[in-house]
Design a protein around this motif. Structure first.
Motif, PDB file in Angstrom:
ATOM      1  N   ILE A 158      -7.147   2.857   5.734  1.00  0.00           N
ATOM      2  CA  ILE A 158      -7.256   1.488   5.201  1.00  0.00           C
ATOM      3  C   ILE A 158      -6.189   0.596   5.837  1.00  0.00           C
ATOM      4  O   ILE A 158      -6.456  -0.544   6.233  1.00  0.00           O
ATOM      5  N   ILE A 197       0.858  -1.197   0.000  1.00  0.00           N
ATOM      6  CA  ILE A 197       0.000   0.000   0.000  1.00  0.00           C
ATOM      7  C   ILE A 197       0.893   1.245   0.000  1.00  0.00           C
ATOM      8  O   ILE A 197       0.672   2.180  -0.775  1.00  0.00           O
ATOM      9  N   TRP A 233      -7.448  -3.940  -1.402  1.00  0.00           N
ATOM     10  CA  TRP A 233      -7.009  -3.276  -2.636  1.00  0.00           C
ATOM     11  C   TRP A 233      -8.184  -2.615  -3.334  1.00  0.00           C
ATOM     12  O   TRP A 233      -8.072  -1.527  -3.897  1.00  0.00           O
ATOM     13  N   HIS A 275     -10.891 -12.704  -2.748  1.00  0.00           N
ATOM     14  CA  HIS A 275     -11.344 -11.329  -2.990  1.00  0.00           C
ATOM     15  C   HIS A 275     -10.378 -10.332  -2.338  1.00  0.00           C
ATOM     16  O   HIS A 275     -10.239 -10.332  -1.105  1.00  0.00           O
ATOM     17  N   PRO A 276      -9.767  -9.473  -3.101  1.00  0.00           N
ATOM     18  CA  PRO A 276      -8.768  -8.547  -2.525  1.00  0.00           C
ATOM     19  C   PRO A 276      -9.411  -7.267  -1.995  1.00  0.00           C
ATOM     20  O   PRO A 276      -9.220  -6.185  -2.525  1.00  0.00           O
ATOM     21  N   TYR A 277     -10.168  -7.407  -0.895  1.00  0.00           N
ATOM     22  CA  TYR A 277     -10.986  -6.287  -0.415  1.00  0.00           C
ATOM     23  C   TYR A 277     -10.181  -5.017  -0.134  1.00  0.00           C
ATOM     24  O   TYR A 277     -10.619  -3.914  -0.448  1.00  0.00           O
ATOM     25  N   THR A 307     -10.268 -11.245   6.780  1.00  0.00           N
ATOM     26  CA  THR A 307     -11.000 -10.770   5.598  1.00  0.00           C
ATOM     27  C   THR A 307     -10.228  -9.726   4.798  1.00  0.00           C
ATOM     28  O   THR A 307     -10.124  -9.826   3.585  1.00  0.00           O
ATOM     29  N   LEU A 308      -9.718  -8.734   5.500  1.00  0.00           N
ATOM     30  CA  LEU A 308      -9.108  -7.614   4.776  1.00  0.00           C
ATOM     31  C   LEU A 308      -7.716  -7.954   4.273  1.00  0.00           C
ATOM     32  O   LEU A 308      -7.116  -7.174   3.523  1.00  0.00           O
ATOM     33  N   LEU A 309      -7.199  -9.092   4.679  1.00  0.00           N
ATOM     34  CA  LEU A 309      -5.868  -9.499   4.209  1.00  0.00           C
ATOM     35  C   LEU A 309      -5.957 -10.402   2.972  1.00  0.00           C
ATOM     36  O   LEU A 309      -4.963 -10.885   2.456  1.00  0.00           O
ATOM     37  N   ASN A 310      -7.173 -10.625   2.504  1.00  0.00           N
ATOM     38  CA  ASN A 310      -7.317 -11.407   1.273  1.00  0.00           C
ATOM     39  C   ASN A 310      -6.603 -10.722   0.122  1.00  0.00           C
ATOM     40  O   ASN A 310      -6.450  -9.508   0.144  1.00  0.00           O
ATOM     41  N   PRO A 311      -6.190 -11.410  -0.921  1.00  0.00           N
ATOM     42  CA  PRO A 311      -6.458 -12.822  -1.173  1.00  0.00           C
ATOM     43  C   PRO A 311      -5.679 -13.738  -0.254  1.00  0.00           C
ATOM     44  O   PRO A 311      -4.515 -13.482   0.056  1.00  0.00           O
ATOM     45  N   SER A 312      -6.367 -14.787   0.154  1.00  0.00           N
ATOM     46  CA  SER A 312      -5.762 -15.756   1.068  1.00  0.00           C
ATOM     47  C   SER A 312      -4.830 -16.695   0.305  1.00  0.00           C
ATOM     48  O   SER A 312      -5.086 -17.018  -0.847  1.00  0.00           O
TER      49      SER A 312
END
Lengths: 239, 195
Positions: free
Chosen positions: A198, A179, B178, B174-176, A227-232
């Motif tokens: 974010i 980021i 990003w 799902h790349p939330y 969840t927010l670290l996806n993609p797993s």
């Protein structure tokens, strides 16, 4: 009988030989000793010469990987008489079977190299029985050893969980760094402030996740990811 | 709000304002997946012109009344054929209501939509963008001249507004984070107007 079948398909259909319920050999360059009933071959995974004596040959299980790879009695007689179409009729199945054999050897090599050449027998068993999901998980985690989740000791459990949290924290650091790199050339203070929020939400999500996931079973562990670290790195099936 | 389209996301942030009437005033109202309006009209409105959804979650009642955009998740493109059979079998009489069915060609479109505003992130070629993100792409493609508004997009920072406990802590592609960064940038560029 098994000796006759191996003789019939040797060089045409690749095969695994199972001895007992634990050891499998991926047979390459087999030579059959008609005089004493023994078989010598190289195990394609371990690149090791193996000799099975007559008694051992009698007890092996023969594994191929498609239909129409083991000749019927009639086909065996025809092959013996060198008057047959068994291989030409079933060429497509034999190609499929041989390809699967090669794929399995490749997969065994991948796992064995990943786990520092340890647990070769267990790796081969899991590959032959198509039960490699835990090996895949362990590779993603960066494990140096094969662990059976079903038979894991308390120390194994601690080790796996340490790897799992280590992976999450590594992915978190990577995501934060990415980021930062995404926004470094952007001259927009408000957007940069959004990006900071974010990042903070991402850190909080990971911390909350770690709190909620303490003590869950292995199986659940591999189906979950912040969840927010996806993609797993694990897919929807935990693989 | 003529010549404008609003995409109503399912995040809890949509409950922060009573924007129901305003949402209903848009020329085209797009909702996602298994959205709910009953009981939330003050916040999310009632009108629905287009539903964007994963194809197997499509409700025939809704399809009979509303246009839809159908998604086959990108990591399940092998199910594209199944999806087409499924539509023929289950929804044959309402096929004219299907505005768009995504295809493999859209995969690059999603990536391009992201990289038009931000540098690519790791593994961008292998992710499965979320329904919300993909819906922006579909709407841009279907209505290139319409101004795009949005609400209720927090990319799973919260649950659904009708079920706050819903979370996505299962492994998925799902790349939330990003997508959320992309959304923030799009807002700052004036390409998406958040109400």
């Amino acid at each position: 009988m098994i000796f006759d079948i191996i003789r019939a398909i040797n060089g045409r259909v690749k095969m695994c030989l199972g001895t007992g319920s634990t050891a499998y050999y991926f047979v390459e360059n087999a030579s059959l000793n008609e005089a004493d009933g023994s078989i010598e071959f190289t195990d394609a995974v371990e690149n090791k010469k193996i000799t099975l004596d007559k008694q051992q040959v009698k007890e092996v299980s023969l594994i191929t990987f498609a239909g129409n790879t083991i000749p019927s009695m009639a086909a065996m007689d025809a092959i013996k008489a060198d008057d047959h179409t068994f291989f030409s009729d079933n060429e497509e199945d034999h190609n499929i079977s041989n390809k699967k054999f090669d794929d399995m050897v490749d997969r065994c090599m991948l796992y064995i190299n990943s786990f520092n050449n340890e647990d070769v027998t267990r790796v081969k068993n899991l590959v032959v029985s198509n039960n490699t999901s835990n090996l895949d998980r362990l590779i993603i985690l960066g494990s140096e050893k094969v662990i059976s989740f079903e038979l894991a000791t308390a120390a194994d459990g601690v080790y796996v969980r340490q790897l799992y949290w280590g992976l999450i924290n590594k992915k978190l650091s990577q995501a934060i760094a990415e980021i930062d790199s995404s926004i470094q050339d952007i001259d927009d203070d408000e957007f940069i402030a959004d990006a900071e929020v974010i990042k903070e939400d991402l850190r909080k999500n990971v911390a909350d996740f770690e709190f909620h996931m303490k003590g869950v079973t292995f199986d659940k562990l591999f189906h979950q990811w912040p969840t927010l670290l996806n993609p797993s790195p694990f897919n929807e099936n935990g693989l | 709000m003529a010549s404008s389209v609003i995409i109503v996301g399912n995040g809890e942030s949509v409950l922060e304002k009573k924007s129901g009437s305003y949402i209903d005033s848009f020329d085209t109202v797009v909702r996602l997946g298994s959205y709910v309006t009953d009981g939330f009209e003050d916040h999310v409105g009632e009108k629905t012109d287009i539903i964007s959804t994963i194809y197997w979650k499509l409700d025939i009642e809704r399809l009979s009344k509303t246009k839809v955009i159908l998604n086959v998740p990108l990591n399940m493109q092998y199910m594209q054929e199944h999806c087409e059979d499924y539509i023929d079998r289950e929804f044959s009489q309402y096929k004219s209501n299907i505005l768009y069915l995504n295809s493999k060609e859209d995969i690059q479109g999603f990536i391009d939509m992201y990289t038009e505003v931000l540098p690519p992130f790791r593994d961008i070629d292998n992710v499965n963008f979320s329904l919300g993100f993909k819906t922006f792409y579909f709407i841009k493609k279907l209505f290139p001249d319409k101004k795009i508004y949005a609400t209720g997009f927090d990319f799973f920072k919260t649950g659904w507004y009708w079920n706050p406990l819903h979370n996505r802590d299962e492994s998925n592609m799902h790349p939330y984070t990003w997508e959320r960064l992309w959304y923030a940038k799009m807002k700052r560029m004036g390409n998406i107007h958040e109400i």
